[in-house]
Design an enzyme around this catalytic site. Sequence first.
Site, short mmCIF file in Angstrom:
data_model
loop_
_atom_site.label_atom_id
_atom_site.label_comp_id
_atom_site.label_asym_id
_atom_site.label_seq_id
_atom_site.Cartn_x
_atom_site.Cartn_y
_atom_site.Cartn_z
N ASP A 81 0.85 -1.20 0.00
CA ASP A 81 0.00 0.00 0.00
C ASP A 81 0.89 1.26 0.00
OD1 ASP A 81 -2.47 1.34 0.17
OD2 ASP A 81 -2.39 1.43 2.36
N GLU A 133 -2.52 6.32 -8.06
CA GLU A 133 -3.43 7.32 -7.47
C GLU A 133 -3.36 8.62 -8.23
OE1 GLU A 133 -3.62 7.52 -3.20
OE2 GLU A 133 -3.77 9.71 -3.19
N HIS A 178 -8.06 10.35 4.83
CA HIS A 178 -7.32 9.32 5.56
C HIS A 178 -7.55 9.59 7.05
CE1 HIS A 178 -4.43 8.55 2.02
NE2 HIS A 178 -5.09 7.43 2.24
N ASN A 230 -7.76 1.51 7.33
CA ASN A 230 -6.59 1.45 8.19
C ASN A 230 -6.91 2.01 9.58
OD1 ASN A 230 -4.12 1.60 9.46
ND2 ASN A 230 -3.07 2.73 7.87
#
Length: 278
Positions: A81, A133, A178, A230
């Site tokens: 990742d 990305e 995030h 996450n």
Amino acid sequence: MLVNLSSMLRDAHLKKHAIGSFNVYNFETIKGVLESADELKKPVIVAFGEKYLGNMDLNTVYAVVNSLAKNISTPVALHLDHCKSFEHIIQAIRAGFTSVMFDGSSFSFGENLRKTAQIVSIAHAVGVTVEAELGALSRGDYSNEDEGKQIYTDPDQAEEFVKKTEVDALAVSIGTVHGMYKGEPKIDIGVLKAISSKIDIPLVLHGGSGTPEATIKECIYNGICKINVNTEISMYTVNKIKEALKSDTNYHLSKVSLMEVKYVKEVVKKYMNMFYGA
Ligand code: 13P
């Protein structure tokens, strides 16, 4: 069984569900993710971020995941990742990772495209899939990611990028963050629809933690096939262990390790069921 992302995401794309990509940092998190997949009989992506190389090296991650995955009946992808380093991507491929994410989002569009295309040509030669990305996410609460500025993905750029790089999956920025949301999430499904209308490869949603179920469903309906989680795994598990340690200060570390697996599974299973519309 270790597989790359191709068939897993193609199937998810067709059937309109998403595969969970769950971040791991140690034996307990790997065990928690794989036991969840086995018990729910669903494919899973075990995601190890470049950021966690201080916790485990790539060969050890592969050895543990490969060994535990042999005992479960559902497909497992081992994915690197958020990786910015060309060297780490090559090391992950050599270690046995079946998929890698090159995060070139901090580069200019042209530089991101050029570097991604180079990695795709190397990875594809040995059957490894590549995620890239375009755009960038900002950082919410409790995240372990660096501070970032929200840049929504441009649908026209996405079309050109996918055509020229031949990447397998594209992470898009549509308003998720995030970490946990500081206020109401502001997800722009219009941007996702515009991207989906231009490209036909699986799209990836980063920043899964705390995203409302209705939004997740709308994203899946509009082309998202892989969702990354996450922060919530870490936050939930740490809080639960903290609570337990408050009431009994005599815990043995072996018991704390078992608790970690148990709480990781609670978060992973919640999201797996959500991604499959259970
Ligand atoms: P969260 O930490 O918000 O769940 O995001 C995870 C992620 O996108 C990892 O790549």
